[in-house]
Scaffold this motif. Sequence first.
Motif, PDB file in Angstrom:
ATOM      1  N   THR A 202       0.834  -1.216   0.000  1.00  0.00           N
ATOM      2  CA  THR A 202       0.000   0.000   0.000  1.00  0.00           C
ATOM      3  C   THR A 202       0.858   1.252   0.000  1.00  0.00           C
ATOM      4  O   THR A 202       1.871   1.314   0.694  1.00  0.00           O
ATOM      5  CB  THR A 202      -0.892   0.032   1.260  1.00  0.00           C
ATOM      6  OG1 THR A 202      -1.496  -1.228   1.428  1.00  0.00           O
ATOM      7  CG2 THR A 202      -1.969   1.089   1.136  1.00  0.00           C
ATOM      8  N   LEU A 203       0.452   2.201  -0.799  1.00  0.00           N
ATOM      9  CA  LEU A 203       1.057   3.532  -0.741  1.00  0.00           C
ATOM     10  C   LEU A 203      -0.080   4.486  -0.402  1.00  0.00           C
ATOM     11  O   LEU A 203      -1.183   4.326  -0.901  1.00  0.00           O
ATOM     12  CB  LEU A 203       1.642   3.931  -2.096  1.00  0.00           C
ATOM     13  CG  LEU A 203       2.889   3.226  -2.583  1.00  0.00           C
ATOM     14  CD1 LEU A 203       3.154   3.609  -4.027  1.00  0.00           C
ATOM     15  CD2 LEU A 203       4.068   3.650  -1.723  1.00  0.00           C
ATOM     16  N   SER A 204       0.202   5.463   0.426  1.00  0.00           N
ATOM     17  CA  SER A 204      -0.882   6.342   0.825  1.00  0.00           C
ATOM     18  C   SER A 204      -0.418   7.794   0.786  1.00  0.00           C
ATOM     19  O   SER A 204       0.654   8.128   1.264  1.00  0.00           O
ATOM     20  CB  SER A 204      -1.343   5.954   2.230  1.00  0.00           C
ATOM     21  OG  SER A 204      -2.535   6.615   2.511  1.00  0.00           O
ATOM     22  N   LEU A 205      -1.223   8.641   0.176  1.00  0.00           N
ATOM     23  CA  LEU A 205      -0.890  10.066   0.132  1.00  0.00           C
ATOM     24  C   LEU A 205      -2.202  10.843   0.157  1.00  0.00           C
ATOM     25  O   LEU A 205      -2.968  10.804  -0.807  1.00  0.00           O
ATOM     26  CB  LEU A 205      -0.102  10.382  -1.147  1.00  0.00           C
ATOM     27  CG  LEU A 205       0.235  11.853  -1.324  1.00  0.00           C
ATOM     28  CD1 LEU A 205       1.324  12.286  -0.348  1.00  0.00           C
ATOM     29  CD2 LEU A 205       0.692  12.130  -2.749  1.00  0.00           C
ATOM     30  N   GLY A 206      -2.424  11.484   1.287  1.00  0.00           N
ATOM     31  CA  GLY A 206      -3.665  12.250   1.407  1.00  0.00           C
ATOM     32  C   GLY A 206      -4.874  11.349   1.195  1.00  0.00           C
ATOM     33  O   GLY A 206      -5.010  10.320   1.840  1.00  0.00           O
ATOM     34  N   PRO A 216       3.501 -13.425  -9.686  1.00  0.00           N
ATOM     35  CA  PRO A 216       4.835 -13.898 -10.073  1.00  0.00           C
ATOM     36  C   PRO A 216       5.403 -13.098 -11.258  1.00  0.00           C
ATOM     37  O   PRO A 216       6.614 -12.894 -11.319  1.00  0.00           O
ATOM     38  CB  PRO A 216       4.611 -15.347 -10.490  1.00  0.00           C
ATOM     39  CG  PRO A 216       3.226 -15.693 -10.089  1.00  0.00           C
ATOM     40  CD  PRO A 216       2.470 -14.452  -9.835  1.00  0.00           C
ATOM     41  N   HIS A 217       4.506 -12.643 -12.169  1.00  0.00           N
ATOM     42  CA  HIS A 217       5.012 -11.971 -13.364  1.00  0.00           C
ATOM     43  C   HIS A 217       4.597 -10.503 -13.447  1.00  0.00           C
ATOM     44  O   HIS A 217       5.216  -9.745 -14.177  1.00  0.00           O
ATOM     45  CB  HIS A 217       4.470 -12.666 -14.627  1.00  0.00           C
ATOM     46  CG  HIS A 217       4.833 -14.097 -14.676  1.00  0.00           C
ATOM     47  ND1 HIS A 217       6.134 -14.552 -14.819  1.00  0.00           N
ATOM     48  CD2 HIS A 217       4.080 -15.230 -14.585  1.00  0.00           C
ATOM     49  CE1 HIS A 217       6.155 -15.868 -14.824  1.00  0.00           C
ATOM     50  NE2 HIS A 217       4.917 -16.312 -14.667  1.00  0.00           N
ATOM     51  N   ALA A 218       3.556 -10.172 -12.757  1.00  0.00           N
ATOM     52  CA  ALA A 218       3.040  -8.810 -12.916  1.00  0.00           C
ATOM     53  C   ALA A 218       2.567  -8.252 -11.585  1.00  0.00           C
ATOM     54  O   ALA A 218       2.226  -8.990 -10.662  1.00  0.00           O
ATOM     55  CB  ALA A 218       1.884  -8.797 -13.914  1.00  0.00           C
ATOM     56  N   VAL A 219       2.554  -6.942 -11.553  1.00  0.00           N
ATOM     57  CA  VAL A 219       2.028  -6.242 -10.378  1.00  0.00           C
ATOM     58  C   VAL A 219       0.761  -5.517 -10.830  1.00  0.00           C
ATOM     59  O   VAL A 219       0.744  -4.868 -11.881  1.00  0.00           O
ATOM     60  CB  VAL A 219       3.043  -5.204  -9.855  1.00  0.00           C
ATOM     61  CG1 VAL A 219       2.463  -4.439  -8.678  1.00  0.00           C
ATOM     62  CG2 VAL A 219       4.340  -5.897  -9.455  1.00  0.00           C
ATOM     63  N   LEU A 220      -0.284  -5.669 -10.054  1.00  0.00           N
ATOM     64  CA  LEU A 220      -1.519  -4.952 -10.358  1.00  0.00           C
ATOM     65  C   LEU A 220      -1.625  -3.802  -9.352  1.00  0.00           C
ATOM     66  O   LEU A 220      -1.608  -4.034  -8.145  1.00  0.00           O
ATOM     67  CB  LEU A 220      -2.704  -5.908 -10.227  1.00  0.00           C
ATOM     68  CG  LEU A 220      -3.982  -5.499 -10.928  1.00  0.00           C
ATOM     69  CD1 LEU A 220      -3.754  -5.357 -12.421  1.00  0.00           C
ATOM     70  CD2 LEU A 220      -5.076  -6.536 -10.684  1.00  0.00           C
ATOM     71  N   ALA A 221      -1.683  -2.588  -9.866  1.00  0.00           N
ATOM     72  CA  ALA A 221      -1.748  -1.419  -8.981  1.00  0.00           C
ATOM     73  C   ALA A 221      -3.066  -0.692  -9.196  1.00  0.00           C
ATOM     74  O   ALA A 221      -3.505  -0.499 -10.321  1.00  0.00           O
ATOM     75  CB  ALA A 221      -0.590  -0.478  -9.263  1.00  0.00           C
ATOM     76  N   MET A 222      -3.670  -0.350  -8.086  1.00  0.00           N
ATOM     77  CA  MET A 222      -4.987   0.277  -8.143  1.00  0.00           C
ATOM     78  C   MET A 222      -4.910   1.603  -7.390  1.00  0.00           C
ATOM     79  O   MET A 222      -4.531   1.637  -6.233  1.00  0.00           O
ATOM     80  CB  MET A 222      -5.959  -0.681  -7.449  1.00  0.00           C
ATOM     81  CG  MET A 222      -7.413  -0.378  -7.609  1.00  0.00           C
ATOM     82  SD  MET A 222      -8.290  -1.537  -6.549  1.00  0.00           S
ATOM     83  CE  MET A 222      -9.086  -2.561  -7.745  1.00  0.00           C
ATOM     84  N   VAL A 223      -5.243   2.677  -8.079  1.00  0.00           N
ATOM     85  CA  VAL A 223      -5.197   3.988  -7.420  1.00  0.00           C
ATOM     86  C   VAL A 223      -6.613   4.334  -6.953  1.00  0.00           C
ATOM     87  O   VAL A 223      -7.534   4.447  -7.762  1.00  0.00           O
ATOM     88  CB  VAL A 223      -4.692   5.076  -8.390  1.00  0.00           C
ATOM     89  CG1 VAL A 223      -4.610   6.423  -7.694  1.00  0.00           C
ATOM     90  CG2 VAL A 223      -3.332   4.686  -8.952  1.00  0.00           C
ATOM     91  N   VAL A 224      -6.749   4.445  -5.635  1.00  0.00           N
ATOM     92  CA  VAL A 224      -8.080   4.662  -5.069  1.00  0.00           C
ATOM     93  C   VAL A 224      -8.119   6.024  -4.393  1.00  0.00           C
ATOM     94  O   VAL A 224      -7.222   6.381  -3.650  1.00  0.00           O
ATOM     95  CB  VAL A 224      -8.415   3.568  -4.019  1.00  0.00           C
ATOM     96  CG1 VAL A 224      -9.868   3.678  -3.586  1.00  0.00           C
ATOM     97  CG2 VAL A 224      -8.136   2.199  -4.582  1.00  0.00           C
ATOM     98  N   ARG A 225      -9.190   6.761  -4.680  1.00  0.00           N
ATOM     99  CA  ARG A 225      -9.387   8.036  -3.981  1.00  0.00           C
ATOM    100  C   ARG A 225     -10.496   7.829  -2.962  1.00  0.00           C
ATOM    101  O   ARG A 225     -11.550   7.313  -3.294  1.00  0.00           O
ATOM    102  CB  ARG A 225      -9.779   9.118  -4.980  1.00  0.00           C
ATOM    103  CG  ARG A 225      -9.768  10.512  -4.392  1.00  0.00           C
ATOM    104  CD  ARG A 225     -10.142  11.535  -5.437  1.00  0.00           C
ATOM    105  NE  ARG A 225      -9.082  11.717  -6.428  1.00  0.00           N
ATOM    106  CZ  ARG A 225      -8.035  12.531  -6.255  1.00  0.00           C
ATOM    107  NH1 ARG A 225      -7.883  13.195  -5.127  1.00  0.00           N
ATOM    108  NH2 ARG A 225      -7.124  12.668  -7.204  1.00  0.00           N
ATOM    109  N   GLY A 226     -10.219   8.197  -1.734  1.00  0.00           N
ATOM    110  CA  GLY A 226     -11.229   8.040  -0.689  1.00  0.00           C
ATOM    111  C   GLY A 226     -10.890   6.882   0.235  1.00  0.00           C
ATOM    112  O   GLY A 226      -9.755   6.404   0.280  1.00  0.00           O
ATOM    113  N   THR A 227     -11.909   6.467   0.961  1.00  0.00           N
ATOM    114  CA  THR A 227     -11.712   5.389   1.927  1.00  0.00           C
ATOM    115  C   THR A 227     -11.798   4.043   1.223  1.00  0.00           C
ATOM    116  O   THR A 227     -12.808   3.741   0.594  1.00  0.00           O
ATOM    117  CB  THR A 227     -12.816   5.458   3.007  1.00  0.00           C
ATOM    118  OG1 THR A 227     -12.914   6.807   3.430  1.00  0.00           O
ATOM    119  CG2 THR A 227     -12.493   4.560   4.173  1.00  0.00           C
ATOM    120  N   VAL A 228     -10.729   3.270   1.359  1.00  0.00           N
ATOM    121  CA  VAL A 228     -10.684   1.984   0.651  1.00  0.00           C
ATOM    122  C   VAL A 228     -11.579   0.981   1.370  1.00  0.00           C
ATOM    123  O   VAL A 228     -11.406   0.727   2.565  1.00  0.00           O
ATOM    124  CB  VAL A 228      -9.242   1.446   0.601  1.00  0.00           C
ATOM    125  CG1 VAL A 228      -9.199   0.106  -0.113  1.00  0.00           C
ATOM    126  CG2 VAL A 228      -8.340   2.447  -0.085  1.00  0.00           C
TER     127      VAL A 228
END
Lengths: 492, 167
Positions: A202-206, A216-228
């Motif tokens: 998790t990365l969190s900013l504001g 194993p081969h890929a990273v799935l990244a999801m950018v969420v605004r608000g409360t997860v």
Amino acid sequence: MTVGTPDVVQLRRLLFGKDYDELLALKEQFEQSDKYSASVANIISEALTLRGSQDNSLSDALAPTIENALTQSICNNPKRFADVLYPVMGPAIRKSINQALSEALETLNQVLENSLSLRSWKWRFDAWRSGQTYAKVALLNTLVYQVEQVFLIHRESGLLLQHVASPHAISKDPAMVSGMLTAIQDFIADSFAVNQTDTLRTLSLGELTVLLEHGPHAVLAMVVRGTVPADLPNLLMETAANIHRQYAPAFKAFNGNTEAFTATENLLADCLKSQQQHVQKRPPWLALLVLLSLVGAASYLLYQHYQQLAQQEAEAKQAQQQVLQTLNERLRELQTHTSELQNSVTTLSDQQRQQLRQQTQQAQQLTTAAQTISKLTQQIEASTYPFEAGKADVGLDDPMLLQLGKTIRELIQAAHQTGKTPQILIAGNADDSGTNDINQKLAELRAENLRDALVRGGVPAFAVVAYSAKQAGQPATLQKNERSTSYRVTLF
Amino acid sequence: MIQKKICLLGSFSVGKTSLISRYVNSLFSEKYLTTVGVKIDKKQLTHDGNELSLIIWDIAGEDDFTNIRTAYLRGMAGYIIVIDGTRQNSYDVALSIHEMVKQHVGELPMVFALNKADLKPHWQVDGQHIRPLEQFGYPVLETSAKLDNGVADIFLALIKQWGSNHD
């Protein structure tokens, strides 16, 4: 196994016994496609059902094939599909229209709320202050959370394989973001010397949170605004697993070409979830109010319009009545006038008749008077008075003289009626015996005497004139060779 | 679309960031800003009819090469080692980095860039330094980010290697 000399076959039979034949039969079944198909056909439905109950991989695996098959089929025979879809299209379209209408009402309400409410003005102020669009500020204030972007990143190189973003999200170049995300992870893993198997989750900013799921081969990244929400990491995990299952060969063969991962877009798009703040569902009062106001205003205007029309009509009617009344009055006046006129005419005709009668009477009177005058004139002019020879005496009581006097008075009276005055010329005559002078004097004397006698007898003096007929200038008709007087009547 | 990750490596202040800035944005600044960690840029181009997208990792230069974060090098398709011709030390660091990469990542397409060609009169790196580099079998090119000399060539030299011996 089947290859070999008869001895070897014999040896195998000795070693495996009955099982050897069964093995051969099984082998034959696999090698001959019709037999193999027959055996698979027996279990394929059950196998599909079983797998379907375990997970969704069957749907994922079959989806492209079924899509292609459907596309092909529709291209080949569109009418058949139209016929099949016909019974469901009608209700679906109706439902869709209903929904669209109610959504339009709802949208109108939202627009009104957004433009009228105090809250919306606050948001506008915030937008102005922060230099963002109003839509974005409003969205941020009403959202519980929104998945703005999803990245599928090649784990080894940090290259971007696929990327999806929600319509409102502002995304910078995803390929570079993907690289930085990888670099950040590398930096953290390297800097803090954590266990090699540990990964940044998790990365969190504001208000922003970046959820990372490492495969194993890929990273799935999801950018969420608000409360997860709690279920979002699970969704991310499932999607990552799904992608790895479906695209395992593509990952292995990856050399920088991202075309193989184009189809992951749908899977990533499923992750673009969002949740609005639970707003208490109220009837769209504002929209209804505005609609009602519009309807009210329209009806009021209509009412006013009709009122005006009615008033105009009434006024017109009143004016007509007034005109009618005036006309009636005029008519009555006219009738009065007419009757008056008739009366006048009657009176006039009466008067005329009377006048006529009078005139007739007068005419009659005149005629009578004229006749009388004529008769009297004849009588007077016919009368004569015989004198003795050489004498001019007149006997006052002579009946002839009296008669003459009476006739003259009657004449004067009759002449008065006609507005005239008679004058009677008395011409004295003498016979031829004697001299002319004597005769003339005698004739003059006889006329004067007769006149005097008549005046004494009551005849007005102005009516009688005496002269001698022998006098020069007298008409010859009056000159008679006799001892008499003659008369001539003149009317003035 | 083919994507490739490439890294620019070298001692500090050799001009890695300037070369990338010149290549990607056609810009050059005399101002020196040290790169912290890593900075990533993208350059899209067409080569031999193929759409190519270079993801260029600008990795912070370090004095002590052993401190280069090898994690950043993972998955790269090639790299460019930049040497400041005016600094002998940057040449030594370049050799060390090259050795280090070969150990950690293996043989990969690469290019040596001898930067700051606009300051050639002040160069400390001369023919005797360059010849050993050429013996590695990789292109050695002179560049000037300031004058835009040979900048595109170093990237092109790398791309050509993928076409020939690396896929």
